[in-house]
Design an enzyme around this catalytic site. Sequence first.
Site, PDB file in Angstrom:
ATOM      1  CB  SER A 151      -3.217 -10.227   0.752  1.00  0.00           C
ATOM      2  OG  SER A 151      -1.849 -10.373   0.401  1.00  0.00           O
ATOM      3  CD  GLU A 200      -4.643  -7.644  -8.589  1.00  0.00           C
ATOM      4  OE1 GLU A 200      -5.217  -8.543  -7.977  1.00  0.00           O
ATOM      5  OE2 GLU A 200      -3.739  -7.859  -9.422  1.00  0.00           O
ATOM      6  CG  ASN A 206      -4.418 -14.013 -11.793  1.00  0.00           C
ATOM      7  OD1 ASN A 206      -4.096 -14.921 -12.564  1.00  0.00           O
ATOM      8  ND2 ASN A 206      -3.688 -12.916 -11.623  1.00  0.00           N
ATOM      9  CD1 TRP A 207      -7.053 -19.957 -10.425  1.00  0.00           C
ATOM     10  CD2 TRP A 207      -6.822 -21.663 -11.867  1.00  0.00           C
ATOM     11  NE1 TRP A 207      -8.218 -20.682 -10.412  1.00  0.00           N
ATOM     12  CE2 TRP A 207      -8.102 -21.739 -11.283  1.00  0.00           C
ATOM     13  CE3 TRP A 207      -6.454 -22.633 -12.807  1.00  0.00           C
ATOM     14  CZ2 TRP A 207      -9.015 -22.746 -11.617  1.00  0.00           C
ATOM     15  CZ3 TRP A 207      -7.367 -23.634 -13.135  1.00  0.00           C
ATOM     16  CH2 TRP A 207      -8.626 -23.687 -12.549  1.00  0.00           C
ATOM     17  CE  LYS A 208      -1.322 -13.522  -8.836  1.00  0.00           C
ATOM     18  NZ  LYS A 208      -0.610 -12.680  -7.876  1.00  0.00           N
ATOM     19  CG  HIS A 220      -1.447  -9.181 -12.541  1.00  0.00           C
ATOM     20  ND1 HIS A 220      -0.273  -9.240 -11.821  1.00  0.00           N
ATOM     21  CD2 HIS A 220      -2.433  -9.581 -11.706  1.00  0.00           C
ATOM     22  CE1 HIS A 220      -0.562  -9.669 -10.596  1.00  0.00           C
ATOM     23  NE2 HIS A 220      -1.854  -9.881 -10.501  1.00  0.00           N
ATOM     24  CD  GLU A 230       1.992 -11.526 -10.118  1.00  0.00           C
ATOM     25  OE1 GLU A 230       1.433 -12.368 -10.845  1.00  0.00           O
ATOM     26  OE2 GLU A 230       1.715 -11.389  -8.905  1.00  0.00           O
ATOM     27  N   GLY A 236       0.243 -11.077  -2.653  1.00  0.00           N
ATOM     28  CA  GLY A 236       0.993 -12.219  -2.142  1.00  0.00           C
ATOM     29  C   GLY A 236       1.736 -11.966  -0.843  1.00  0.00           C
TER      30      GLY A 236
HETATM   31  P1  13P Z   1      -2.878 -12.677  -3.991  1.00  0.00           P
HETATM   32  O1  13P Z   1      -4.353 -12.844  -3.728  1.00  0.00           O
HETATM   33  O2  13P Z   1      -2.126 -13.980  -3.961  1.00  0.00           O
HETATM   34  O3  13P Z   1      -2.281 -11.604  -3.155  1.00  0.00           O
HETATM   35  O4  13P Z   1      -2.757 -12.177  -5.527  1.00  0.00           O
HETATM   36  C1  13P Z   1      -3.498 -11.082  -5.908  1.00  0.00           C
HETATM   37  C2  13P Z   1      -3.386 -10.942  -7.383  1.00  0.00           C
HETATM   38  O5  13P Z   1      -2.369 -10.549  -7.899  1.00  0.00           O
HETATM   39  C3  13P Z   1      -4.563 -11.314  -8.192  1.00  0.00           C
HETATM   40  O6  13P Z   1      -4.418 -10.909  -9.515  1.00  0.00           O
END
Ligand code: 13P
Length: 265
Positions: free
Chosen positions: A218, A176, A17-19, A105, A107, A182
């Site tokens: 993470s 998650e 997931n590149w966000k 997600h 976020e 993160g």
């Molecule tokens: P990280 O791997 O940067 O912790 O992000 C996880 C995430 O939110 C994947 O959707």
Amino acid sequence: MPPARPDAPDRLLVAGNWKMNGSRALAAALAQAALDAARAAPEVEVALFPPAVLLPLVSDAVGAPRGPVAVGGQQCHPEAKGAHTMGIAAAMLAEAGCRYVLDGHSEVRREYGYDDARVAAAAEAARAAGLRPIVCVGETRAERDAGQARAVLERQVDAVFGSRSAPLADADVAYEPVWAIGTGVTPTPEEAERAHGWIRARLDAAGAPRSRILYGGSVAPANIGGFLSRPGIDGVLVGGASLEAASFTALVVAARAAAAARRRP
Ligand code: 13P
């Protein structure tokens, strides 16, 4: 090792997931790396979730939707079309070569007000367009500390998979924990698998035994092996470590080793 699940999926999934990261140049490099990694590891399913404007570039680069790397959107709108500025309809993602779409997600829940009902509606919209939603669930640190993690996860899963006249087949879940995203802090593989067990029980109750449950938060080359050594964990959803070709490739290589270990009697 516990016995294999009868409904275990054929392949472990490594999803990046590149966000809101990337550029055309980075996307091209990461897509090529994913393609190379996927070709070298046919026992692993590889999927990329770039920002929407980079989807056509990535889809073309990996030959989606038929090539060895799957592509997905980061969220679809619950409605099929209309006056929803900034919205992206599921059918648009399908037309851009997507097979998957992330849904809910943490976020997106936090920044765009996607509550359980809206996440459920978006999952319906995704299915109607032929996409496979990956429904993201996870407790916050405060909820975990208050002993509410299980109740939160069950509520989030039931909102999408439960209380339906027909089971939501062809959908997956990503666990998650919000506090692990993160942060470099993760649950232990055993803790993650326990949470997956709570989710699995709700999916079974909802008639969705073949849904995969991914772990996210993470995930890195140094810890992926631990998570994928647990039979209740069907793959990983990766943020930061998916943004570098070398680390993403290392994740796919590690997943291949985990898949081989699972097949050993
Ligand atoms: P990280 O791997 O940067 O912790 O992000 C996880 C995430 O939110 C994947 O959707």
